[in-house]
Design a protein around this motif. Structure first.
Motif, PDB file in Angstrom:
ATOM      1  N   LEU A   1     -79.640  45.723 -72.749  1.00 62.98           N
ATOM      2  CA  LEU A   1     -79.895  47.129 -73.035  1.00 62.98           C
ATOM      3  C   LEU A   1     -81.325  47.499 -72.679  1.00 62.98           C
ATOM      4  O   LEU A   1     -82.254  46.742 -72.952  1.00 62.98           O
ATOM      5  CB  LEU A   1     -79.668  47.413 -74.520  1.00 62.98           C
ATOM      6  N   CYS A   2     -81.457  48.658 -72.096  1.00 61.65           N
ATOM      7  CA  CYS A   2     -82.764  49.229 -71.816  1.00 61.65           C
ATOM      8  C   CYS A   2     -82.944  50.435 -72.732  1.00 61.65           C
ATOM      9  O   CYS A   2     -81.988  51.202 -72.955  1.00 61.65           O
ATOM     10  CB  CYS A   2     -82.831  49.649 -70.344  1.00 61.65           C
ATOM     11  N   ALA A   3     -84.128  50.593 -73.270  1.00 60.67           N
ATOM     12  CA  ALA A   3     -84.432  51.751 -74.109  1.00 60.67           C
ATOM     13  C   ALA A   3     -85.729  52.371 -73.638  1.00 60.67           C
ATOM     14  O   ALA A   3     -86.678  51.656 -73.311  1.00 60.67           O
ATOM     15  CB  ALA A   3     -84.548  51.332 -75.568  1.00 60.67           C
ATOM     16  N   SER A   4     -85.775  53.696 -73.597  1.00 66.18           N
ATOM     17  CA  SER A   4     -87.018  54.348 -73.202  1.00 66.18           C
ATOM     18  C   SER A   4     -87.555  55.198 -74.347  1.00 66.18           C
ATOM     19  O   SER A   4     -86.814  55.636 -75.232  1.00 66.18           O
ATOM     20  CB  SER A   4     -86.818  55.195 -71.945  1.00 66.18           C
ATOM     21  N   SER A   5     -88.853  55.402 -74.320  1.00 60.38           N
ATOM     22  CA  SER A   5     -89.516  56.216 -75.340  1.00 60.38           C
ATOM     23  C   SER A   5     -90.760  56.841 -74.725  1.00 60.38           C
ATOM     24  O   SER A   5     -91.177  56.478 -73.624  1.00 60.38           O
ATOM     25  CB  SER A   5     -89.884  55.376 -76.552  1.00 60.38           C
ATOM     26  N   SER A   6     -91.348  57.777 -75.461  1.00 63.69           N
ATOM     27  CA  SER A   6     -92.562  58.435 -74.998  1.00 63.69           C
ATOM     28  C   SER A   6     -93.731  58.008 -75.853  1.00 63.69           C
ATOM     29  O   SER A   6     -93.654  58.019 -77.083  1.00 63.69           O
ATOM     30  CB  SER A   6     -92.396  59.959 -75.069  1.00 63.69           C
ATOM     31  N   SER A   7     -94.820  57.656 -75.210  1.00 62.22           N
ATOM     32  CA  SER A   7     -96.025  57.261 -75.944  1.00 62.22           C
ATOM     33  C   SER A   7     -96.734  58.470 -76.549  1.00 62.22           C
ATOM     34  O   SER A   7     -97.631  58.321 -77.369  1.00 62.22           O
ATOM     35  CB  SER A   7     -96.988  56.532 -75.003  1.00 62.22           C
ATOM     36  N   ARG A   8     -96.288  59.675 -76.157  1.00 55.77           N
ATOM     37  CA  ARG A   8     -97.010  60.881 -76.573  1.00 55.77           C
ATOM     38  C   ARG A   8     -96.451  61.499 -77.853  1.00 55.77           C
ATOM     39  O   ARG A   8     -96.938  62.512 -78.317  1.00 55.77           O
ATOM     40  CB  ARG A   8     -96.995  61.917 -75.450  1.00 55.77           C
ATOM     41  N   GLY A   9     -95.452  60.872 -78.440  1.00 51.10           N
ATOM     42  CA  GLY A   9     -94.952  61.439 -79.685  1.00 51.10           C
ATOM     43  C   GLY A   9     -93.654  60.809 -80.126  1.00 51.10           C
ATOM     44  O   GLY A   9     -92.742  60.647 -79.314  1.00 51.10           O
ATOM     45  N   GLY A  10     -93.568  60.437 -81.392  1.00 55.54           N
ATOM     46  CA  GLY A  10     -92.309  59.987 -81.960  1.00 55.54           C
ATOM     47  C   GLY A  10     -91.974  58.533 -81.733  1.00 55.54           C
ATOM     48  O   GLY A  10     -91.607  57.836 -82.662  1.00 55.54           O
ATOM     49  N   ASN A  11     -92.088  58.076 -80.490  1.00 56.72           N
ATOM     50  CA  ASN A  11     -91.718  56.707 -80.157  1.00 56.72           C
ATOM     51  C   ASN A  11     -90.263  56.375 -80.454  1.00 56.72           C
ATOM     52  O   ASN A  11     -89.899  55.210 -80.522  1.00 56.72           O
ATOM     53  CB  ASN A  11     -92.631  55.687 -80.853  1.00 56.72           C
ATOM     54  N   GLU A  12     -89.425  57.408 -80.678  1.00 57.74           N
ATOM     55  CA  GLU A  12     -88.002  57.137 -80.832  1.00 57.74           C
ATOM     56  C   GLU A  12     -87.482  56.557 -79.534  1.00 57.74           C
ATOM     57  O   GLU A  12     -87.788  57.057 -78.457  1.00 57.74           O
ATOM     58  CB  GLU A  12     -87.233  58.416 -81.160  1.00 57.74           C
ATOM     59  N   GLN A  13     -86.711  55.490 -79.634  1.00 61.38           N
ATOM     60  CA  GLN A  13     -86.186  54.834 -78.442  1.00 61.38           C
ATOM     61  C   GLN A  13     -84.752  55.292 -78.179  1.00 61.38           C
ATOM     62  O   GLN A  13     -83.916  55.269 -79.075  1.00 61.38           O
ATOM     63  CB  GLN A  13     -86.243  53.314 -78.596  1.00 61.38           C
ATOM     64  N   PHE A  14     -84.499  55.687 -76.939  1.00 62.00           N
ATOM     65  CA  PHE A  14     -83.166  56.095 -76.505  1.00 62.00           C
ATOM     66  C   PHE A  14     -82.593  54.983 -75.634  1.00 62.00           C
ATOM     67  O   PHE A  14     -83.246  54.538 -74.683  1.00 62.00           O
ATOM     68  CB  PHE A  14     -83.240  57.407 -75.716  1.00 62.00           C
ATOM     69  N   PHE A  15     -81.382  54.567 -75.944  1.00 60.71           N
ATOM     70  CA  PHE A  15     -80.779  53.431 -75.259  1.00 60.71           C
ATOM     71  C   PHE A  15     -79.854  53.861 -74.129  1.00 60.71           C
ATOM     72  O   PHE A  15     -79.160  54.880 -74.222  1.00 60.71           O
ATOM     73  CB  PHE A  15     -79.983  52.575 -76.246  1.00 60.71           C
ATOM     74  N   GLY A  16     -79.859  53.042 -73.083  1.00 60.29           N
ATOM     75  CA  GLY A  16     -78.883  53.196 -72.021  1.00 60.29           C
ATOM     76  C   GLY A  16     -77.589  52.501 -72.395  1.00 60.29           C
ATOM     77  O   GLY A  16     -77.494  51.873 -73.451  1.00 60.29           O
ATOM     78  N   PRO A  17     -76.565  52.594 -71.526  1.00 61.28           N
ATOM     79  CA  PRO A  17     -75.261  52.002 -71.829  1.00 61.28           C
ATOM     80  C   PRO A  17     -75.233  50.485 -71.671  1.00 61.28           C
ATOM     81  O   PRO A  17     -74.298  49.835 -72.121  1.00 61.28           O
ATOM     82  CB  PRO A  17     -74.337  52.664 -70.811  1.00 61.28           C
ATOM     83  N   GLY A  18     -76.263  49.932 -71.033  1.00 61.46           N
ATOM     84  CA  GLY A  18     -76.324  48.484 -70.906  1.00 61.46           C
ATOM     85  C   GLY A  18     -75.708  47.947 -69.626  1.00 61.46           C
ATOM     86  O   GLY A  18     -74.927  48.622 -68.947  1.00 61.46           O
ATOM     87  N   THR A  19     -76.076  46.719 -69.299  1.00 61.07           N
ATOM     88  CA  THR A  19     -75.478  45.946 -68.209  1.00 61.07           C
ATOM     89  C   THR A  19     -74.840  44.714 -68.828  1.00 61.07           C
ATOM     90  O   THR A  19     -75.517  43.945 -69.516  1.00 61.07           O
ATOM     91  CB  THR A  19     -76.524  45.507 -67.167  1.00 61.07           C
ATOM     92  N   ARG A  20     -73.554  44.550 -68.596  1.00 61.58           N
ATOM     93  CA  ARG A  20     -72.845  43.375 -69.123  1.00 61.58           C
ATOM     94  C   ARG A  20     -72.962  42.248 -68.114  1.00 61.58           C
ATOM     95  O   ARG A  20     -72.419  42.326 -67.012  1.00 61.58           O
ATOM     96  CB  ARG A  20     -71.372  43.712 -69.364  1.00 61.58           C
ATOM     97  N   LEU A  21     -73.715  41.190 -68.463  1.00 60.12           N
ATOM     98  CA  LEU A  21     -73.912  40.038 -67.591  1.00 60.12           C
ATOM     99  C   LEU A  21     -73.052  38.875 -68.073  1.00 60.12           C
ATOM    100  O   LEU A  21     -73.102  38.508 -69.246  1.00 60.12           O
ATOM    101  CB  LEU A  21     -75.379  39.609 -67.576  1.00 60.12           C
ATOM    102  N   THR A  22     -72.256  38.332 -67.163  1.00 61.17           N
ATOM    103  CA  THR A  22     -71.452  37.146 -67.456  1.00 61.17           C
ATOM    104  C   THR A  22     -71.919  36.022 -66.557  1.00 61.17           C
ATOM    105  O   THR A  22     -71.977  36.184 -65.334  1.00 61.17           O
ATOM    106  CB  THR A  22     -69.962  37.410 -67.210  1.00 61.17           C
ATOM    107  N   VAL A  23     -72.271  34.895 -67.161  1.00 63.27           N
ATOM    108  CA  VAL A  23     -72.705  33.722 -66.408  1.00 63.27           C
ATOM    109  C   VAL A  23     -71.620  32.659 -66.509  1.00 63.27           C
ATOM    110  O   VAL A  23     -71.251  32.240 -67.609  1.00 63.27           O
ATOM    111  CB  VAL A  23     -74.045  33.177 -66.943  1.00 63.27           C
ATOM    112  N   LEU A  24     -71.103  32.244 -65.355  1.00 66.82           N
ATOM    113  CA  LEU A  24     -70.016  31.257 -65.331  1.00 66.82           C
ATOM    114  C   LEU A  24     -70.519  29.865 -64.979  1.00 66.82           C
ATOM    115  O   LEU A  24     -71.559  29.731 -64.303  1.00 66.82           O
ATOM    116  CB  LEU A  24     -68.953  31.689 -64.317  1.00 66.82           C
TER     117      LEU A  24
END
Lengths: 111, 113
Positions: free
Chosen positions: B90-113
């Motif tokens: 999961l990646c999450a972004s936020s702004s350093s200029r206020g709040g710092n609330e993190q918004f998440f992306g949908p993610g990348t599902r990685l499978t290692v075989l």
């Protein structure tokens, strides 16, 4: 070692019932958040609590931050099938710090 | 306004290979954090990037590295993949200029075989 312990891990209840999910830690956090995550999606923030003893309400959801800022609870009244999902509590030590997540509570509401 | 986007959505690799995951932050956000979420677990913090530098790091080995570009987008690289690296990233972004609330992306599902 999990810094944030959630209980229960799994919960399956009938539509219309009430439920409470708990989040406990031995650490003091500057703020605590609750997220809801659905399959194939990232967590979505529901609420942030910052003051010990604080209570916040979001429609049928009530969130409480413990007086010592170490624990929190999420209470859902009259649960609906749309409430189904993974509920995650998370804490931060400062405004710019990393988020520490609990292991989550998987909630299933039966129609 | 596009939220956080991640690519690819799914990825299958074999042990020992290397992988690069990509993240574009929400418009106006300048800080990107990466998390690993194993099946049935909560997300675990990997690292955070701000001003193109790693600002904080969680308890992950050096096989995990990252980069932030001038446009604030970010990459997560994992070398010498292990079976245990299989997870939702999961990646999450936020702004350093206020709040710092993190918004998440949908993610990348990685499978290692």
């Amino acid at each position: 070692t999990q810094l944030l312990e959630q209980s229960p891990q799994f919960l399956s209840i009938q539509e219309g019932e009430n439920l409470t999910v708990y989040c406990n830690s031995s650490s003091v956090f500057s703020s605590l958040q609750w997220y809801r995550q659905e399959p194939g999606e990232g967590p979505v923030l529901l609420v942030t609590v910052v003051t010990g003893g604080e209570v916040k309400k979001l429609k049928r959801l009530t969130f409480q931050f413990g007086d010592a800022r170490k624990d929190s609870s999420l209470h859902i009244t009259a649960a609906q099938p749309g409430d189904t999902g993974l509920y995650l509590c998370a804490g931060t030590y400062s405004s710019a710090s990393k988020i520490i997540f609990g292991s989550g509570t998987r909630l299933s509401i039966r129609p | 306004d596009a939220g956080v986007t991640q690519s690819p959505t799914h990825l299958i690799k074999t042990r020992g290979q290397q992988v690069t995951l990509r993240c574009s932050p929400k418009s106006g956000h300048d800080t990107v954090s990466w998390y690993q979420q194993a099946l049935g677990q909560g997300p675990q913090f990997i690292f955070q990037y701000y001003e193109e530098e790693e600002r904080q790091r969680g308890n992950f080995p050096d096989r995990f590295s990252g980069h932030q570009f001038p446009n604030y987008s970010s990459e997560l690289n994992v070398n010498a993949l292990l079976l245990g690296d299989s997870a939702l990233y999961l990646c999450a972004s936020s702004s350093s200029r206020g709040g710092n609330e993190q918004f998440f992306g949908p993610g990348t599902r990685l499978t290692v075989l």
